[in-house]
Design an enzyme around this catalytic site. Structure first.
Site, PDB file in Angstrom:
ATOM      1  N   GLU A   1       7.313  -0.580  11.721  1.00 49.66           N
ATOM      2  CA  GLU A   1       6.132  -1.454  11.605  1.00 49.66           C
ATOM      3  C   GLU A   1       6.548  -2.815  11.052  1.00 49.66           C
ATOM      4  OE1 GLU A   1       4.423  -2.396   8.668  1.00 49.66           O
ATOM      5  OE2 GLU A   1       5.303  -1.141   7.110  1.00 49.66           O
ATOM      6  N   GLY A   2       5.870  -3.843  11.530  1.00 53.04           N
ATOM      7  CA  GLY A   2       6.291  -5.210  11.232  1.00 53.04           C
ATOM      8  C   GLY A   2       5.730  -5.803   9.965  1.00 53.04           C
TER       9      GLY A   2
ATOM     10  N   CYS B   1       0.821  -1.213   0.000  1.00 52.79           N
ATOM     11  CA  CYS B   1       0.000   0.000   0.000  1.00 52.79           C
ATOM     12  C   CYS B   1       0.856   1.265   0.000  1.00 52.79           C
ATOM     13  CB  CYS B   1      -0.939   0.000   1.208  1.00 52.79           C
ATOM     14  SG  CYS B   1      -0.106   0.000   2.813  1.00 52.79           S
TER      15      CYS B   1
ATOM     16  N   GLY C   1      -9.051  -9.530   5.878  1.00 55.50           N
ATOM     17  CA  GLY C   1      -7.710 -10.054   5.628  1.00 55.50           C
ATOM     18  C   GLY C   1      -6.755  -9.607   6.722  1.00 55.50           C
TER      19      GLY C   1
END
Length: 514
Positions: free
Chosen positions: A177-178, A113, A256
């Site tokens: 962020e992972g 994204c 999701g």
């Protein structure tokens, strides 16, 4: 390649001019002039062949480059990124098309994204970038000039460092962020067995996974870090009146990975009831089972507008390539509840976007997308920058190791050629020996002589092979190894053998002449 056509045309002109001279010479000299014409033609053909060969040699002598051609949340708006986005299921096809380009040997696609990045091994940096950019334009419908305005280009060490930073979460909108590490892992998983996801690119992405894990373990960069999904929830709460946080009606579209994280963060913020719209109930049921004590109501995708009419905040995170909400869908919805001021929020974290920008024109509706999350990310900037500095030290170290590993690959063809050279001599001498011993020798004797010849060759090769093997961890050892490789190539004339890689390059050069 256009460069080859110009000299060729020049040569043809020379032959034609020779023909003109022939018309003016005396009849008695006709035979001699004919021989000169034939000689000129042969010379022209020879020169053209040399030109083609030199073009191939130019690429075989120059080391191929790792290049990244990318657009990210930092360089391009979401309107452009969504057109360039490639669904995961299409990555193998994209790799195949990219490797079909004249100057591209290996490729990988990282499409999320926040970014659309293409990693390639290019025989020529300039031509490779040009071909990939044109391919991106063709597949997205975006003019080349517009892509060039927003793209970034990185080569070799810079490209390596960039991917390591991406995997570590340093290039993310939400630092540390992972999810991006999981997406890098997915590139490797999807690429396994795909022709074109070759040794260099797969090695680069596998090393990036190692870097991502190491940074998170040694710097604690992920501690307190938010994900895109949690930032979306924070943004919604920032925009809602504080008094409505516990009562605002929440709708999550898509169950999701991203949707599930949105649900988790809503629960963490005290939300005890929400509606989840999804194509099937299976994923929603699994989330409901995990989130005991929270009322999660499942509705089918066909009920999306009815659900939106009853919601104050709508989170969208589906893989739909077309918008789920446009102006005509939203304009007739009833206003949001008075507790939230009658303004319905659409928080869209999908790329391509699920909510059209035109929805913003509707009174009583406000749309936010992934590019709007910067407002949330601005908090605790100083602490995150300190952790990022620690991470960069690790990335610098890992980048050196990867480059050394890649340098060490140069010795592999020499090892194979030296073994093949020794094996040819061994087999030839073995046949001479056995023929002298006669046909009546036993199988046991034959096997003993064969084993003896193999043993002698292996022992003789052991020393040179040891000096050609290098794991790339020590720069001094690597330099010595490369010196040994060049020495052996000269001593045994191993460079006269054309490797498979060189054959592929020559084939691409010849293909470009047609």
């Amino acid at each position: 390649m256009k460069a080859f056509s110009k000299p060729n045309g020049g040569r043809k002109g020379m032959v034609q001019r020779s023909g003109g001279v022939k018309c003016e010479v005396a009849q008695s000299d006709a035979a001699l002039e004919g021989e000169r014409i034939d000689s000129s033609k042969a010379s022209a053909l020879s020169a053209l062949q040399q030109l083609k060969t030199s073009a191939a040699d130019r690429y075989t002598k120059e080391r191929s480059s790792i290049v990244v051609i990318g657009l990210s949340v930092h360089t391009a708006p979401v309107e452009m990124r969504e057109k360039l986005a490639i669904p995961e299921a299409e990555w193998p096809r994209a790799i195949g098309e990219l490797c079909g380009l004249n100057h591209i040997e290996e490729a990988a696609v990282l499409s999320t994204c926040n970014r659309m990045e293409i990693y390639v091994v290019a025989l020529s940096q300039h031509r490779g970038v040009k071909e990939v950019t044109e391919w991106m334009s063709k597949t997205s419908g975006i003019p080349v000039s517009e892509i060039c305005e927003h793209r970034f280009l990185l080569y070799n060490k810079d490209a390596t460092k960039h991917l390591f930073e991406v995997s570590a979460g340093l290039d993310s909108l939400v630092l540390g962020e992972g999810q991006i590490l999981a997406q890098v892992k997915q590139v490797v998983k999807v690429g396994q067995g795909v022709v074109g996801f070759g040794r260099n690119i797969s090695g680069l992405f596998k090393h990036a996974i190692t870097v991502g894990k190491r940074v998170r373990t040694e710097t604690n960069i992920a501690a307190g870090a938010v994900s895109v999904s949690s930032a979306a929830v924070e943004l919604a709460l920032m925009k809602l009146p504080e008094s409505s946080h516990a009562t605002a009606r929440m709708l999550v579209i898509g169950a999701g990975k991203m949707g599930k994280l949105v649900i988790k963060h809503l629960v963490a913020k005290g939300c005890t009831k929400m509606v989840v719209v999804n194509r099937s109930e299976e994923k929603v049921a699994a989330i409901r089972e995990e989130m005991k004590g929270v009322e999660i109501i499942y509705r089918h995708l066909t009920d999306i507008l009815a659900c939106a009419a009853e919601a104050d905040v709508v989170f969208t995170s589906t893989a739909s390539e077309t918008p789920l909400f446009l102006k005509e869908h939203v304009k007739d919805l009833p206003p949001a509840s008075s507790e939230v001021g009658g303004l319905r929020l659409f928080i869209d974290i999908s790329v391509p976007r699920n909510v059209g920008s035109c929805v913003t024109d509707v009174d009583g509706a406000q749309v936010y997308n992934v590019d709007d999350l910067k407002e949330v990310v601005a908090a605790n900037k100083e602490d995150r920058l300190r952790r990022a500095m620690e991470a960069h030290a690790i990335i610098t170290d890992e980048s050196k190791q990867f480059e050394a590993w890649r340098d060490s690959l140069e010795t592999v063809p020499t090892i194979k050629k030296l073994r093949a050279y020794a094996e040819r001599i061994r087999v030839a001498e073995l046949e001479k020996c056995l023929s002298k011993m006669g046909e009546d020798i036993s199988k046991k004797t034959r096997r003993a002589v064969d084993d003896l010849s193999r043993g002698i060759v292996n022992k003789l090769l052991h020393g040179p092979m040891q000096h050609l093997r290098c794991d790339g961890s020590d720069i001094r050892t690597l330099n010595e190894t490369l010196e040994n490789m060049h020495a052996l190539n000269r001593m045994f004339d191993l460079e006269s053998d054309i490797s498979l890689f060189e054959q592929k390059i020559r084939a691409k050069v010849e293909q470009s002449q047609k």
